[in-house]
Design a protein around this motif. Structure first.
Motif, PDB file in Angstrom:
ATOM      1  N   ALA A 393       0.829  -1.206   0.000  1.00  0.00           N
ATOM      2  CA  ALA A 393       0.000   0.000   0.000  1.00  0.00           C
ATOM      3  C   ALA A 393       0.862   1.255   0.000  1.00  0.00           C
ATOM      4  N   ALA A 394       1.917   1.252   0.805  1.00  0.00           N
ATOM      5  CA  ALA A 394       2.809   2.414   0.860  1.00  0.00           C
ATOM      6  C   ALA A 394       3.516   2.626  -0.469  1.00  0.00           C
ATOM      7  N   ASN A 395       3.959   1.544  -1.096  1.00  0.00           N
ATOM      8  CA  ASN A 395       4.673   1.669  -2.365  1.00  0.00           C
ATOM      9  C   ASN A 395       3.771   2.139  -3.495  1.00  0.00           C
ATOM     10  N   ALA A 396       2.478   1.835  -3.398  1.00  0.00           N
ATOM     11  CA  ALA A 396       1.540   2.221  -4.454  1.00  0.00           C
ATOM     12  C   ALA A 396       0.920   3.601  -4.234  1.00  0.00           C
ATOM     13  N   TYR A 397       1.144   4.182  -3.078  1.00  0.00           N
ATOM     14  CA  TYR A 397       0.540   5.476  -2.752  1.00  0.00           C
ATOM     15  C   TYR A 397       1.143   6.581  -3.614  1.00  0.00           C
ATOM     16  N   LYS A 398       0.304   7.408  -4.219  1.00  0.00           N
ATOM     17  CA  LYS A 398       0.753   8.442  -5.155  1.00  0.00           C
ATOM     18  C   LYS A 398       0.925   9.814  -4.524  1.00  0.00           C
ATOM     19  N   GLY A 399       0.470   9.979  -3.277  1.00  0.00           N
ATOM     20  CA  GLY A 399       0.560  11.288  -2.642  1.00  0.00           C
ATOM     21  C   GLY A 399      -0.642  12.152  -2.968  1.00  0.00           C
ATOM     22  N   MET A 400      -0.740  13.296  -2.273  1.00  0.00           N
ATOM     23  CA  MET A 400      -1.880  14.177  -2.500  1.00  0.00           C
ATOM     24  C   MET A 400      -1.508  15.629  -2.225  1.00  0.00           C
ATOM     25  N   THR A 401      -2.424  16.521  -2.593  1.00  0.00           N
ATOM     26  CA  THR A 401      -2.254  17.952  -2.335  1.00  0.00           C
ATOM     27  C   THR A 401      -3.163  18.345  -1.186  1.00  0.00           C
TER      28      THR A 401
END
Length: 450
Positions: A393-401
């Motif tokens: 899950a952490a590796n696939a997380y794209k981030g956000m604003t």
């Protein structure tokens, strides 16, 4: 009107007392003056000193490790309070133009609130390229605004579904892979006279925001190159669908409506009132500290990936996470950035953090360490939760604003989720109200809303 001028009404107003634990100390700060009131002891007194505020439980060890290993700079650490207590003190220092530390621990969603006031330094020019590969793109996005980097990621909160094995076994439920399956399982358990399947807590709006993003929402669009302009989309179809989904679960009696992080909620978790807990990777440490998994519920918990809205296009989301930022009051921002990059980045500190469930590390040295990945987590009765759930899950997380007035947004969301729980409005209506409220607030602060 400068948009930043009034954003601070959204900051936490929770007052807290400053930590009374202080040790007499001495050393040179970055201007050559004496540093004092450090919680830690500085042994290399001839080196320049960078002041630091932070509240991780093992911060003493982390700072001592850095100072022991570093021959260029030393850290003078003070714990002025956790979360809102620290932010209040930082805001006071910002307003006064003095009194802030050189480096400060900040939750990722609060970075824009302080960045818009020009209280934080873009550290991209101070050694970013040398450490960029230590963290994934999603981790960097969370601490970045536009093309600038305003913090060094330390810990994160990839989300998943914690569940009670005993309840799932009793009602012959397998972990749902989609939110449609989640509702079906909840209905099956209720029809059989079982417990609530989960909980809709009004006091955790960040969870709702994450699930809306998972479905495709983009709540905030913001670029510091245009600081008075912001995009706000809190009532798009994805946002309405998610609020309606959870509102309907509550209306059907499939999930509870208890505020989380309360004694009543924890008691419910311990006593099997809830079959699932939708939360982040830090939850096992929190629950253990609260007494969950230590009594009659020992060995009854497991974790599965977060259910998806569209299994053909899975999206991983995050709840929580902190970073180390350099403040604009730092006399030597380059030296301060060295500290921000180096703190909680050595093997000993990282290992202590994850073995004692203090942090879920974002540093890839730990995140990819076989000892961390293959760990058999005692809270989950020996399940390799990191390998099976949290690391992917952490590796696939794209981030956000995040929003520069995120706390106001969360407060508005809490109010409307409360109305949904009461049954006075639908989820879609709640989304419209949140949009109207937050847009109105943004305009009052001088923003042009796109």
């Amino acid at each position: 009107m400068l948009a930043a001028a009034c954003v601070l009404a959204a900051c936490s107003s929770t007052a807290g007392s400053e930590s009374s634990a202080r040790a007499s100390n001495s050393g040179n700060d970055t201007t050559g003056n004496k540093a004092s009131n450090c919680t830690n002891t500085i042994s290399k007194k001839d080196l320049p000193v960078v002041t630091f505020w932070g509240w991780y439980p093992n911060m003493q060890l982390v700072v001592d490790n850095f100072n022991k290993q570093n021959n260029e700079v030393q850290v003078c650490w003070t714990n002025v309070g956790q979360g809102g207590d620290e932010y209040d003190k930082f805001q006071t220092a910002i307003s006064a133009g003095t009194g802030a530390p050189d480096v400060i621990m900040i939750e990722a969603d609060r970075i824009p609130t302080f960045q818009i006031q020009k209280a934080l330094v873009d550290i991209k020019q101070y050694g970013f390229d040398a450490v960029k590969a230590n963290y994934g793109p999603g981790a960097w996005k969370d601490v970045s605004i536009g093309g600038a980097v305003y913090g060094v990621p330390v810990d994160g909160g990839p989300m998943a579904m914690i569940y009670r094995k005993d309840i799932f076994d009793k009602y012959k439920i397998t972990p749902p892979k989609t939110w449609a399956e989640y509702e079906q399982a909840a209905q099956k358990v209720k029809d059989a006279g079982g417990p609530l399947f989960g909980d809709l807590g009004a006091n955790v709006p960040a969870v709702m925001m994450a699930l809306q993003i998972q479905k495709g929402a983009t709540p905030i669009t913001y670029d510091p190159a245009k600081p008075e302009s912001i995009g706000i989309a809190l009532n798009d179809q994805a946002s309405k669908d998610v609020l309606d989904y959870w509102g309907n679960l509550a209306r059907k009696g499939l999930v509870g409506t208890q505020d989380q992080f309360t004694p009543e909620y924890i008691s419910g978790v311990i006593n099997g009132k809830y079959a699932t807990y939708i939360s982040a990777a830090w939850a096992p440490g929190y629950l253990t500290g609260a007494g969950v998994g230590k009594g009659k519920d020992t060995g009854k918990f497991a974790v599965a990936p977060l259910p998806q809205w569209d299994p053909a296009n899975p999206v991983q989301v995050n709840w929580g996470g902190s970073a180390f930022s350099v403040t604009s009051q730092a006399k030597n921002p380059e030296l301060a950035a060295k500290v921000a990059y180096g703190l909680y980045a050595d093997d000993e500190s990282l290992t202590d953090g994850w073995t004692n469930q203090i942090i879920f590390p974002l540093n890839l040295k730990a995140l990819n360490d076989p000892k961390f990945v293959d760990l058999k987590v005692s809270f989950f009765d020996g399940q390799q939760a990191n390998k099976e759930v949290y690391v992917p899950a952490a590796n696939a997380y794209k981030g956000m604003t995040y929003s520069p007035f995120g706390q106001y947004y969360f407060d508005a969301m809490t109010k409307q989720i409360g109305a949904v729980i009461e049954g006075s409005i639908t989820g879609a209506q709640a989304a419209d109200r949140v949009q109207e409220d937050v847009v109105g607030y943004a305009k009052e602060q001088g923003f042009t809303v796109q």
